[in-house]
Design a protein around this motif. Structure first.
Motif, PDB file in Angstrom:
ATOM      1  N   ILE A  66      64.269  72.743 -54.278  1.00  0.00           N
ATOM      2  CA  ILE A  66      63.806  74.018 -54.838  1.00  0.00           C
ATOM      3  C   ILE A  66      64.718  75.188 -54.458  1.00  0.00           C
ATOM      4  CG2 ILE A  66      62.243  74.787 -52.973  1.00  0.00           C
ATOM      5  CD1 ILE A  66      60.092  75.239 -55.061  1.00  0.00           C
ATOM      6  N   GLN A  67      65.391  75.073 -53.314  1.00  0.00           N
ATOM      7  CA  GLN A  67      66.238  76.169 -52.844  1.00  0.00           C
ATOM      8  C   GLN A  67      67.563  76.244 -53.609  1.00  0.00           C
ATOM      9  OE1 GLN A  67      63.794  77.082 -51.243  1.00  0.00           O
ATOM     10  NE2 GLN A  67      63.942  76.902 -49.031  1.00  0.00           N
ATOM     11  N   VAL A  75      55.326  78.442 -51.747  1.00  0.00           N
ATOM     12  CA  VAL A  75      55.720  77.227 -51.043  1.00  0.00           C
ATOM     13  C   VAL A  75      57.107  77.409 -50.422  1.00  0.00           C
ATOM     14  CG1 VAL A  75      56.206  74.783 -51.316  1.00  0.00           C
ATOM     15  CG2 VAL A  75      54.316  75.804 -52.559  1.00  0.00           C
ATOM     16  N   VAL A  84      53.797  78.531 -56.651  1.00  0.00           N
ATOM     17  CA  VAL A  84      54.776  77.656 -56.028  1.00  0.00           C
ATOM     18  C   VAL A  84      55.727  78.482 -55.189  1.00  0.00           C
ATOM     19  CG1 VAL A  84      56.567  75.976 -56.463  1.00  0.00           C
ATOM     20  CG2 VAL A  84      54.661  76.186 -58.013  1.00  0.00           C
ATOM     21  N   PHE A 128      55.213  68.052 -48.341  1.00  0.00           N
ATOM     22  CA  PHE A 128      55.050  67.613 -49.723  1.00  0.00           C
ATOM     23  C   PHE A 128      56.409  67.380 -50.387  1.00  0.00           C
ATOM     24  CE2 PHE A 128      51.176  69.572 -48.476  1.00  0.00           C
ATOM     25  CZ  PHE A 128      50.184  68.854 -49.112  1.00  0.00           C
ATOM     26  N   HIS A 148      45.305  70.087 -61.840  1.00  0.00           N
ATOM     27  CA  HIS A 148      43.893  70.354 -62.117  1.00  0.00           C
ATOM     28  C   HIS A 148      43.719  71.614 -62.972  1.00  0.00           C
ATOM     29  CE1 HIS A 148      44.692  72.133 -58.025  1.00  0.00           C
ATOM     30  NE2 HIS A 148      44.428  73.186 -58.741  1.00  0.00           N
ATOM     31  N   ASN A 149      44.753  72.442 -63.078  1.00  0.00           N
ATOM     32  CA  ASN A 149      44.629  73.633 -63.925  1.00  0.00           C
ATOM     33  C   ASN A 149      44.876  73.334 -65.400  1.00  0.00           C
ATOM     34  OD1 ASN A 149      44.092  75.416 -61.830  1.00  0.00           O
ATOM     35  ND2 ASN A 149      46.260  75.630 -61.347  1.00  0.00           N
ATOM     36  N   ASP A 198      54.680  72.980 -45.198  1.00  0.00           N
ATOM     37  CA  ASP A 198      54.201  72.279 -46.385  1.00  0.00           C
ATOM     38  C   ASP A 198      55.331  71.915 -47.344  1.00  0.00           C
ATOM     39  OD1 ASP A 198      51.645  72.129 -45.537  1.00  0.00           O
ATOM     40  OD2 ASP A 198      50.758  72.977 -47.356  1.00  0.00           O
ATOM     41  N   LEU A 199      56.383  72.724 -47.320  1.00  0.00           N
ATOM     42  CA  LEU A 199      57.540  72.399 -48.146  1.00  0.00           C
ATOM     43  C   LEU A 199      58.102  71.031 -47.728  1.00  0.00           C
ATOM     44  CD1 LEU A 199      59.238  73.653 -50.392  1.00  0.00           C
ATOM     45  CD2 LEU A 199      60.711  74.648 -48.650  1.00  0.00           C
ATOM     46  N   MET A 255      50.117  72.681 -50.285  1.00  0.00           N
ATOM     47  CA  MET A 255      48.786  72.573 -50.891  1.00  0.00           C
ATOM     48  C   MET A 255      47.811  71.945 -49.919  1.00  0.00           C
ATOM     49  SD  MET A 255      47.381  73.497 -53.589  1.00  0.00           S
ATOM     50  CE  MET A 255      45.609  73.590 -53.511  1.00  0.00           C
ATOM     51  N   LEU A 271      57.822  74.991 -62.571  1.00  0.00           N
ATOM     52  CA  LEU A 271      58.127  73.961 -61.577  1.00  0.00           C
ATOM     53  C   LEU A 271      56.972  73.006 -61.396  1.00  0.00           C
ATOM     54  CD1 LEU A 271      59.867  75.885 -58.706  1.00  0.00           C
ATOM     55  CD2 LEU A 271      60.777  73.991 -60.042  1.00  0.00           C
ATOM     56  N   GLY A 272      55.797  73.451 -61.810  1.00  0.00           N
ATOM     57  CA  GLY A 272      54.612  72.643 -61.593  1.00  0.00           C
ATOM     58  C   GLY A 272      53.627  73.413 -60.740  1.00  0.00           C
ATOM     59  N   THR A 273      52.561  72.747 -60.333  1.00  0.00           N
ATOM     60  CA  THR A 273      51.497  73.377 -59.564  1.00  0.00           C
ATOM     61  C   THR A 273      51.454  72.742 -58.183  1.00  0.00           C
ATOM     62  OG1 THR A 273      50.274  73.747 -61.606  1.00  0.00           O
ATOM     63  CG2 THR A 273      49.003  73.840 -59.574  1.00  0.00           C
ATOM     64  N   LYS A 274      51.176  73.578 -57.207  1.00  0.00           N
ATOM     65  CA  LYS A 274      51.103  73.091 -55.817  1.00  0.00           C
ATOM     66  C   LYS A 274      50.223  71.850 -55.722  1.00  0.00           C
ATOM     67  CE  LYS A 274      50.339  77.082 -53.402  1.00  0.00           C
ATOM     68  NZ  LYS A 274      49.774  77.782 -52.244  1.00  0.00           N
ATOM     69  N   GLY A 275      50.712  70.852 -55.004  1.00  0.00           N
ATOM     70  CA  GLY A 275      49.934  69.635 -54.833  1.00  0.00           C
ATOM     71  C   GLY A 275      50.339  68.544 -55.814  1.00  0.00           C
ATOM     72  N   ILE A 283      53.647  68.758 -57.469  1.00  0.00           N
ATOM     73  CA  ILE A 283      55.093  68.791 -57.646  1.00  0.00           C
ATOM     74  C   ILE A 283      55.703  67.609 -56.902  1.00  0.00           C
ATOM     75  CG2 ILE A 283      57.161  70.214 -57.321  1.00  0.00           C
ATOM     76  CD1 ILE A 283      55.292  72.644 -57.233  1.00  0.00           C
TER      77      ILE A 283
END
Lengths: 215, 488
Positions: B225-226, A195, A192, B279, B180-181, B275-276, A1, B211-215, B217
């Protein structure tokens, strides 16, 4: 993000002679609607950069990769043949020049580009080796649209796994396609799945009346 | 108007206007003719045959519902509480079974849509990204600054979000996708509302389906996540990941940058891989006290310490100490407390064109607004609030920075009163600057006592002087305010 990263979006549009008249007008309207839809989406406004490449007897990038808010609608004319191979070459050159690589040391790299290819006919130039190259190198998340009865979806399978078929070139069908492109961009800018590095992007379901996903 | 009827699970019917629906990622949304409610149909045609989802929705509408009084099968203590939480949540009110599976929810209040602006803005929902995205923010600063609200309104809406999430967690629920969504905000009125309640998680009972929203999670979710969905090592959204999302939202919104989005670029061949890590497993707070590798890209930035010591401590806990150890994260209730206590330190910025308009007072000889840099010139009466912890022992348990027209409420007067949905919000007294002097003007207090020991009845005032001790109330738990005059 990371807010420093951009989502480059390339639209490769067939403007060969067979698109003239109602279809090319529908494409113009489609781009207009796509823009207005994305402009109202705050995440897209922050991250999406848009470019348009058209192809007929040859291919050219008519809008370089541009921030959504500065994007000017291009004027489109339909005539000539279908230089599909040339379009893919121009795409590769543009991405090479415009997309910031993750290996850049001065700025954060861009997200993997989204590429939408729309064609209504058979290529009139040689295209197979460059298509193969783009597919192998996974240069972007490429989505190809075989628009109308004259387009060959199996040919497009050589560029990408993600192929949709538009059942006609009627304004309604093209409108549905651009709406789906817009939804796909919005989903990708937020998803996601993106990501996780190599998972295929999750795309919204297309409008079943006008489009099908070719498996 | 082309209307259609929908049948609810409990047998009721509801009309909806059958025109072009608003389309979300999961649902299609139609208004009722009075536009007070919306009917949302799930796009997934199998949604209705998912027994788990149905059972979860029934619990959400009933036993877990803080917007419905217990007397009606909900979870609210009484009507006051139910009304209060109805303002903080857009809570579903019915399950639709015909013509398709869906939900009825209240329509978002009209202030959560932009009333004016260019065609791309007017009528759009006030999604938080309009206010935290740097490009969007810049546009509003230039073109519609009134939408941005002041710091006091930012605090107000953060406090509401914290309260709402505290209510969920207190009932054993987790939102699982705070972002924010899913939280609409109206900074111009200092209001927020949590939407998309239908995917609430009940730990051990109903697992998350997103899973949630980017930023937002949590790092432990991203770093696993994998793994296979059934792998016990895989971490899924729960109340602790909500706590991360909450802290990330507050930091991002109040300071205009993501807490983990600094200049450090972890190894990786693609932006997605980098980014994985940035974050996830390698996340580092951009203001980490001892690791400066991930500082914000901007040369000049407002540090979180500018938001006062309590919020600073909470941010440090959220992003340093417990970033990778979820069980120690600040709870939503701790954020409520942090915002309520820090609210008492807000003073107006003397620069009339400052966008934040308020800042958190910090006791120093050089008092400046951290947002616009304007130096404060003048006198601030600073009240140290003390409560009798044991007979004869008065311990400091609050601070109040005074400005002209500062209202004083019961939670300032009494040590055991904390602002909650049911608290009396009538102003009890206020402070004024009059002819070069500062006064506390009594309105409702029955036993306000001056430093000299005299009662100050309602309608009269007591002067705030350096060193003065004013007893707000002689009642049990009544506080003493000790005045310190600070000149800058």
């Amino acid at each position: 993000m990371s807010m420093g990263r951009r989502l480059p979006v390339y639209l490769l549009l067939d403007t060969s002679g067979s698109m003239s008249g109602e279809p090319i007008e529908a494409v113009r309207q489609g781009i207009k609607a796509l823009l207005s839809d994305l402009m109202s989406e705050p995440t897209a406004r922050e991250t999406v950069y848009l470019s348009v490449i058209t192809f007929s007897s040859s291919a050219q990038q008519i809008v370089p990769l541009t921030e959504l808010m500065s994007f000017q609608e291009p004027s489109l004319d339909a005539n000539g043949s279908t230089a599909f191979g040339d379009a893919l070459k121009v795409l590769e050159q543009c991405m090479d020049r415009e997309v910031v690589k993750a290996t850049s040391t001065t700025q954060k790299g861009d997200w993997k580009p989204l590429v939408f290819i729309m064609t209504d006919g058979q290529p009139t130039d040689s295209w197979e080796s460059v298509a193969d190259h783009i597919k192998q190198k996974k240069l972007g998340n490429v989505i190809a649209c075989a628009a109308g009865p004259g387009a060959d979806e199996n040919m497009l399978k050589k560029v990408t796994e993600l192929v949709v078929k538009l059942n006609s070139l009627q304004p309604e069908a093209l409108k549905a396609f651009f709406k789906w492109v817009s939804d796909s961009i919005k989903t990708t800018s937020q998803s996601v799945a993106q990501v996780a590095a190599d998972t295929p992007i999750g795309l919204p379901k297309p409008d079943p009346n006008n489009m099908i996903i070719v498996l | 108007m082309n209307t259609e009827k929908a049948t609810l699970k409990d047998g009721r019917t509801i009309e909806f206007v059958h025109d072009q629906p608003r389309s979300g990622t999961m649902k299609e949304v139609y208004f009722t003719p009075d536009r007070k409610s919306v009917v949302c149909f799930y796009k997934d045609p199998c949604a209705g045959s998912d027994a788990n989802r149905l059972q979860r929705l029934q619990m959400i509408l009933g036993a877990y519902n803080p917007t419905l009084p217990q007397s009606h099968g909900g979870a609210a203590q009484n009507d006051i509480e139910a009304d209060y939480y109805r303002k903080l949540f857009c809570w579903p009110t019915g399950i639709v079974v015909q013509p398709r599976f869906g939900l009825v929810t209240p329509a978002y209040p009209s202030n959560f849509f932009f009333p004016t602006g260019p065609v791309w803005l007017k009528g759009e929902e006030k999604n938080g990204m309009w206010f935290i995205g740097p490009k969007n923010r810049k546009w509003f600063e230039k073109n519609q600054p009134s939408e941005l609200g002041s710091l006091i309104q930012h605090f107000s809406l953060c406090l509401q979000i914290a309260r709402a999430v505290a209510r969920l967690h207190n009932a054993g629920l987790a939102h699982s996708d705070l972002s924010h969504n899913n939280v609409l905000i109206d900074p111009s009125k200092g209001m927020s509302i949590i939407i998309d309640i239908d995917s609430l998680v009940v730990e051990g009972l109903f697992p998350p389906d997103v899973l949630g929203t980017k930023g937002y999670i949590a790092p432990e979710v991203l770093s696993t996540i994998q793994l296979d969905l059934k792998d016990p090592k895989r971490k899924n959204p729960n109340a602790r990941t909500d706590q991360h999302a909450l802290a990330a939202f507050f930091y991002w919104y109040l300071l205009g940058r993501h807490p983990l989005d600094g200049r450090r670029i972890p190894p990786g061949n693609t932006a997605e891989e980098q980014d994985l890590l940035a974050f996830g497993s390698q996340a580092i707070f951009c203001e980490h006290p001892s690791d400066s590798s991930n500082r914000p890209e901007e040369k000049q930035y407002v540090p979180c310490s500018a938001l006062g010591p309590l919020l600073y401590d909470l941010f440090i806990r959220a992003f340093v100490k417990s970033l990778h150890s979820p069980s120690d994260r600040p709870t939503a209730l701790e954020w409520v407390r942090g915002f309520v206590k820090t609210w008492d330190l807000l003073i107006p910025c003397s620069n009339s064109s400052c966008l934040h308009k308020w800042f958190v007072f910090h006791n120093s000889t050089d008092i400046r607004c951290p947002f616009c840099g304007t130096r404060f010139k003048g006198t601030i009466p600073f009240l140290k609030l003390r409560a009798e912890s044991r007979p004869g022992q008065w311990a400091m348990d609050g601070q109040l920075a005074v400005y002209n027209q500062l209202p004083i409420f019961k939670w300032h007067i009494y040590s055991r009163v904390f602002p909650s949905p049911e608290t009396d919000r009538t102003r009890q007294a206020y402070c004024v600057f009059h002819e070069g002097k500062w006064f506390l003007v009594n309105e409702k207090l029955t036993s306000l006592t001056s430093p000299g020991g005299n009662r100050v009845p309602p309608g009269q005032a007591v002067e705030l002087k350096d060193g003065a001790q004013i007893r707000f109330s002689q009642e049990h738990n009544g506080r003493i305010a000790e005045v310190q005059m600070i000149r800058s």
